[in-house]
Design an enzyme around this catalytic site. Structure first.
Site, PDB file in Angstrom:
ATOM      1  N   SER A 103      -6.011  -0.327  66.484  1.00 43.44           N
ATOM      2  CA  SER A 103      -6.350   0.246  65.184  1.00 43.44           C
ATOM      3  C   SER A 103      -5.382   1.359  64.793  1.00 43.44           C
ATOM      4  CB  SER A 103      -7.768   0.815  65.219  1.00 43.44           C
ATOM      5  OG  SER A 103      -7.958   1.625  64.068  1.00 43.44           O
ATOM      6  N   ASP A 152      -7.845   0.274  59.072  1.00 49.92           N
ATOM      7  CA  ASP A 152      -9.112   0.873  58.663  1.00 49.92           C
ATOM      8  C   ASP A 152      -8.935   1.661  57.372  1.00 49.92           C
ATOM      9  OD1 ASP A 152     -11.008   0.247  60.818  1.00 49.92           O
ATOM     10  OD2 ASP A 152      -9.690   1.468  62.087  1.00 49.92           O
ATOM     11  N   GLY A 169     -16.020   5.616  60.749  1.00 52.35           N
ATOM     12  CA  GLY A 169     -15.368   6.828  60.264  1.00 52.35           C
ATOM     13  C   GLY A 169     -14.265   7.334  61.168  1.00 52.35           C
ATOM     14  N   PHE A 170     -14.531   7.331  62.457  1.00 49.89           N
ATOM     15  CA  PHE A 170     -13.584   8.005  63.346  1.00 49.89           C
ATOM     16  C   PHE A 170     -13.256   7.178  64.584  1.00 49.89           C
ATOM     17  CE2 PHE A 170     -16.168  11.092  61.094  1.00 49.89           C
ATOM     18  CZ  PHE A 170     -15.197  11.857  60.463  1.00 49.89           C
ATOM     19  N   GLY A 206     -12.182   7.234  68.619  1.00 45.54           N
ATOM     20  CA  GLY A 206     -12.477   8.083  69.782  1.00 45.54           C
ATOM     21  C   GLY A 206     -13.950   8.323  70.051  1.00 45.54           C
ATOM     22  N   ASP A 229     -15.758  -3.505  67.117  1.00 47.04           N
ATOM     23  CA  ASP A 229     -14.958  -2.357  66.683  1.00 47.04           C
ATOM     24  C   ASP A 229     -15.655  -1.048  67.026  1.00 47.04           C
ATOM     25  OD1 ASP A 229     -13.210  -0.665  65.405  1.00 47.04           O
ATOM     26  OD2 ASP A 229     -13.607  -1.422  63.381  1.00 47.04           O
ATOM     27  N   GLY A 230     -15.013  -0.272  67.911  1.00 46.62           N
ATOM     28  CA  GLY A 230     -15.487   1.078  68.205  1.00 46.62           C
ATOM     29  C   GLY A 230     -15.787   1.313  69.672  1.00 46.62           C
ATOM     30  N   GLY A 240      -8.674   1.523  69.334  1.00 49.04           N
ATOM     31  CA  GLY A 240      -7.951   2.650  68.744  1.00 49.04           C
ATOM     32  C   GLY A 240      -7.461   3.585  69.824  1.00 49.04           C
ATOM     33  N   ALA A 245      -8.006   3.608  72.877  1.00 51.58           N
ATOM     34  CA  ALA A 245      -7.608   2.952  74.139  1.00 51.58           C
ATOM     35  C   ALA A 245      -6.166   2.444  74.100  1.00 51.58           C
ATOM     36  CB  ALA A 245      -8.554   1.794  74.453  1.00 51.58           C
TER      37      ALA A 245
END
Ligand code: DX5
Ligand code: ZN
Length: 216
Positions: free
Chosen positions: A6, A33, A140-141, A143, A173-174, A195, A197
């Protein structure tokens, strides 16, 4: 299992360089995103930026629109060289119409579900979907921690898809990392977004290899 790094976790001061680096690190996908600060509490990049970025043709682009009323700008997003487009079911009213618009533009159409959105919201739609994006964090974020109940949700969705003999892919996702990617794969996902990772690690190539190895 395919991995889609991402761009949200990349260095925003050097996006073109980051995109090149991830392509040469061996990735065949890139997750984009778009966040509008209304649908989800962050601002990333939008259509004007995406039109200017340079994407190597070797990267399949996954567009994830976290924006309220995506139909307002959908036609312009569909001019981008993206492979998949995911809209949030929570972000719009006439989602069936917009899925058809995406497919008519020769893109794969997907629905994204927030963690608290039930799989029953896919009734009447699942047969027509190319993919479902299961959010395993609140959008939204980058991590954030993977929400554990997402595994059950992925498994339930995989069962529903196999019952209708569907070819719908599951993207997750996430919070995906080397410790949970194998379980996510076993639950039925075929594409994982990563993302922190990948872009959060020093050596993207090694991070990418580590994730792939963790699925075996
Ligand atoms: C969150 C985004 C994700 C995020 C993933 O709203 O949709 O794609 O960038 O980042 P990680 O893998 O760090 O959770
Ligand atoms: Zn995303």
């Amino acid at each position: 299992m395919e991995i889609s790094p991402s761009l949200l976790s990349a260095d925003f001061g050097n996006l073109n360089q980051e995109i090149q680096t991830i392509a040469t690190a061996g990735s065949s996908r890139l997750h984009l995103d778009v966040i509008d600060g209304v649908f989800a509490p962050n601002l990333s990049f939008g259509i004007a930026m995406l039109e200017k970025l340079v994407f190597p043709p070797s990267l399949a682009l996954d567009l994830h629109l976290m924006i309220q009323a995506p139909e307002i700008s959908l036609a312009r997003y569909l001019t981008l060289p993206v492979t998949t487009v995911c809209l949030h079911i929570e972000s719009t009213i006439h989602i069936h119409r917009h899925l058809k618009t995406i497919q008519q533009a020769n893109k794969q159409a997907g629905i994204a579900l927030n963690p608290s959105t039930s799989l029953t919201s896919l009734d009447w739609l699942l047969e027509e979907l190319d993919l479902v994006l299961i959010m395993s964090v609140n959008p939204g974020f980058s991590g954030q921690q993977f929400i554990p109940f997402s595994l059950q949700k992925i498994e339930d969705l995989a069962n529903r898809i196999s019952k209708i003999n569907g070819k719908t892919k599951i993207m997750v996702d996430g919070g995906v990392n080397t410790s949970n990617i194998k379980q996510i794969q076993a639950a039925g996902a075929s594409i994982c977004v990563a993302g922190a990772a990948v872009f959060g690690q020093k050596d993207y190539k090694q991070a990418f290899i580590n994730l792939q190895q963790a699925t075996r």
